[in-house]
Motif scaffolding. Structure first.
Motif, PDB file in Angstrom:
ATOM      1  N   VAL A  52      -2.459   0.171  -4.179  1.00  0.00           N
ATOM      2  CA  VAL A  52      -1.992  -1.140  -3.742  1.00  0.00           C
ATOM      3  C   VAL A  52      -1.427  -1.812  -4.984  1.00  0.00           C
ATOM      4  CG1 VAL A  52      -2.638  -3.414  -2.856  1.00  0.00           C
ATOM      5  CG2 VAL A  52      -3.632  -1.357  -1.833  1.00  0.00           C
TER       6      VAL A  52
ATOM      7  N   PHE B 275       0.867  -1.166   0.000  1.00  0.00           N
ATOM      8  CA  PHE B 275       0.000   0.000   0.000  1.00  0.00           C
ATOM      9  C   PHE B 275       0.911   1.226   0.000  1.00  0.00           C
ATOM     10  CE2 PHE B 275      -1.692   3.468   2.592  1.00  0.00           C
ATOM     11  CZ  PHE B 275      -2.840   3.778   1.890  1.00  0.00           C
TER      12      PHE B 275
ATOM     13  N   ILE C 285       1.423  -5.322   2.675  1.00  0.00           N
ATOM     14  CA  ILE C 285       0.156  -5.971   3.000  1.00  0.00           C
ATOM     15  C   ILE C 285       0.453  -7.338   3.606  1.00  0.00           C
ATOM     16  CG2 ILE C 285      -2.008  -6.872   2.040  1.00  0.00           C
ATOM     17  CD1 ILE C 285      -1.832  -3.789   2.031  1.00  0.00           C
TER      18      ILE C 285
ATOM     19  N   TYR D  49     -10.098   1.556   2.111  1.00  0.00           N
ATOM     20  CA  TYR D  49      -9.595   2.890   2.433  1.00  0.00           C
ATOM     21  C   TYR D  49      -9.366   3.690   1.153  1.00  0.00           C
ATOM     22  CZ  TYR D  49      -6.524   6.606   4.032  1.00  0.00           C
ATOM     23  OH  TYR D  49      -5.969   7.836   4.273  1.00  0.00           O
TER      24      TYR D  49
ATOM     25  N   ASP E 107      -5.941  -7.432   5.673  1.00  0.00           N
ATOM     26  CA  ASP E 107      -5.172  -6.203   5.529  1.00  0.00           C
ATOM     27  C   ASP E 107      -5.349  -5.641   4.113  1.00  0.00           C
ATOM     28  OD1 ASP E 107      -3.384  -4.209   6.453  1.00  0.00           O
ATOM     29  OD2 ASP E 107      -1.630  -5.347   5.771  1.00  0.00           O
TER      30      ASP E 107
ATOM     31  N   HIS F 257      -3.303   7.094  -3.625  1.00  0.00           N
ATOM     32  CA  HIS F 257      -3.104   5.869  -2.850  1.00  0.00           C
ATOM     33  C   HIS F 257      -3.160   4.715  -3.830  1.00  0.00           C
ATOM     34  CE1 HIS F 257      -3.767   7.983   0.943  1.00  0.00           C
ATOM     35  NE2 HIS F 257      -4.904   8.469   0.454  1.00  0.00           N
TER      36      HIS F 257
ATOM     37  N   HIS G  77      -7.170  -1.961   3.158  1.00  0.00           N
ATOM     38  CA  HIS G  77      -6.507  -0.903   2.398  1.00  0.00           C
ATOM     39  C   HIS G  77      -7.239  -0.583   1.095  1.00  0.00           C
ATOM     40  CE1 HIS G  77      -3.317  -1.485   5.333  1.00  0.00           C
ATOM     41  NE2 HIS G  77      -2.960  -0.257   4.998  1.00  0.00           N
TER      42      HIS G  77
END
Length: 177
Positions: free
Chosen positions: A63, A15, A116, A128, A121, A61, A125
Motif C-alpha cells: 500500500v 494497494f 484505497i 490482508y 478499505d 503486496h 488491505h
C-alpha cells in the motif's frame, strides 16, 4: 501496446500486487537487498510513502500513498522492476515478444492495483498484506515472516506481536489491538 484503464487520482493511496513471471522462483526473498535498493533508488527520485508491504518469494503486496498532485505509480513500478532486474544475471527464459521488446523475463508485465477508498478499505488491505505469509503457508504466525511492515506496526503500537494468532486461529484474523 495495450492501454489499460487505470485510475489516476493524484495523491491517492493504492494497494498493489506485483508478481514474478515465474511463480516458482524465490528471487524476491533471495535477493531482498537488491529489491530494497531498487525501492530506495526510486523513492529518492520519485517520492512516495510505503504504508504497508510484504515481500513473499514470488510476489509482493504493498500500500503506497503518492504525493499531492502525483498519480504516476506506473512509472514508479517500471523503475523499481528495472532497477531490481539490472542486478540479476540475464539468464531467465524470455518469450520472443520480450526479446523483441528488449525486456527481461523476471516480472509479470501487469500488476494489480486498487485505489484505497477510505480508512476501512485501508485497514482491510493492510491486514490482508500482513496475513499473506500465513495464508500462503510460509509461516504459522504473522510475526514470524521477516519481510513485512507488520514489524513496523508492532513497534509503533498499532498491532500486537501476536496479532492474528497463528494459522490455526485464522478465523480470528483481523482483530486489532
Amino acid at each position: 501496446m495495450t492501454r489499460y484503464r487505470r485510475d489516476h487520482t493524484p495523491g491517492a493511496t493504492w494497494f498493489f500486487t506485483v508478481n514474478l513471471a515465474d511463480r516458482r522462483q524465490r528471487l524476491l526473498v533471495e535477493r531482498i537487498a537488491a529489491l530494497r535498493s531498487a525501492f530506495a533508488v526510486v523513492r529518492d527520485r520519485r517520492p512516495f510513502r510505503i504504508d504497508s508491504i510484504v515481500v513473499l518469494p514470488d510476489h509482493l503486496h504493498a500500500v503506497w500513498t503518492l504525493p499531492a498532485g502525483d498519480a504516476d505509480y506506473p512509472l514508479r513500478w517500471r523503475l523499481i522492476k528495472a532497477a531490481f532486474s539490472r542486478g540479476l544475471d540475464a539468464d531467465e527464459p524470455r518469450s520472443r515478444s520480450r526479446v523483441s521488446a528488449g525486456e527481461r523475463g523476471i516480472w509479470q508485465r501487469r500488476y494489480w492495483e486498487h485505489r484505497i477508498r477510505d480508512e476501512r478499505d485501508f485497514m482491510r488491505h493492510v491486514d490482508y498484506i500482513h496475513f499473506n505469509p500465513v495464508k500462503h503457508g510460509h509461516v504459522a504466525r504473522v510475526a514470524d515472516w521477516p519481510w513485512s511492515s507488520f514489524h513496523r506496526y508492532v513497534r509503533r503500537g498499532v498491532l500486537s506481536a501476536d496479532w492474528a494468532g497463528d494459522a490455526s486461529d485464522a478465523h480470528e484474523f483481523g482483530e486489532r489491538k
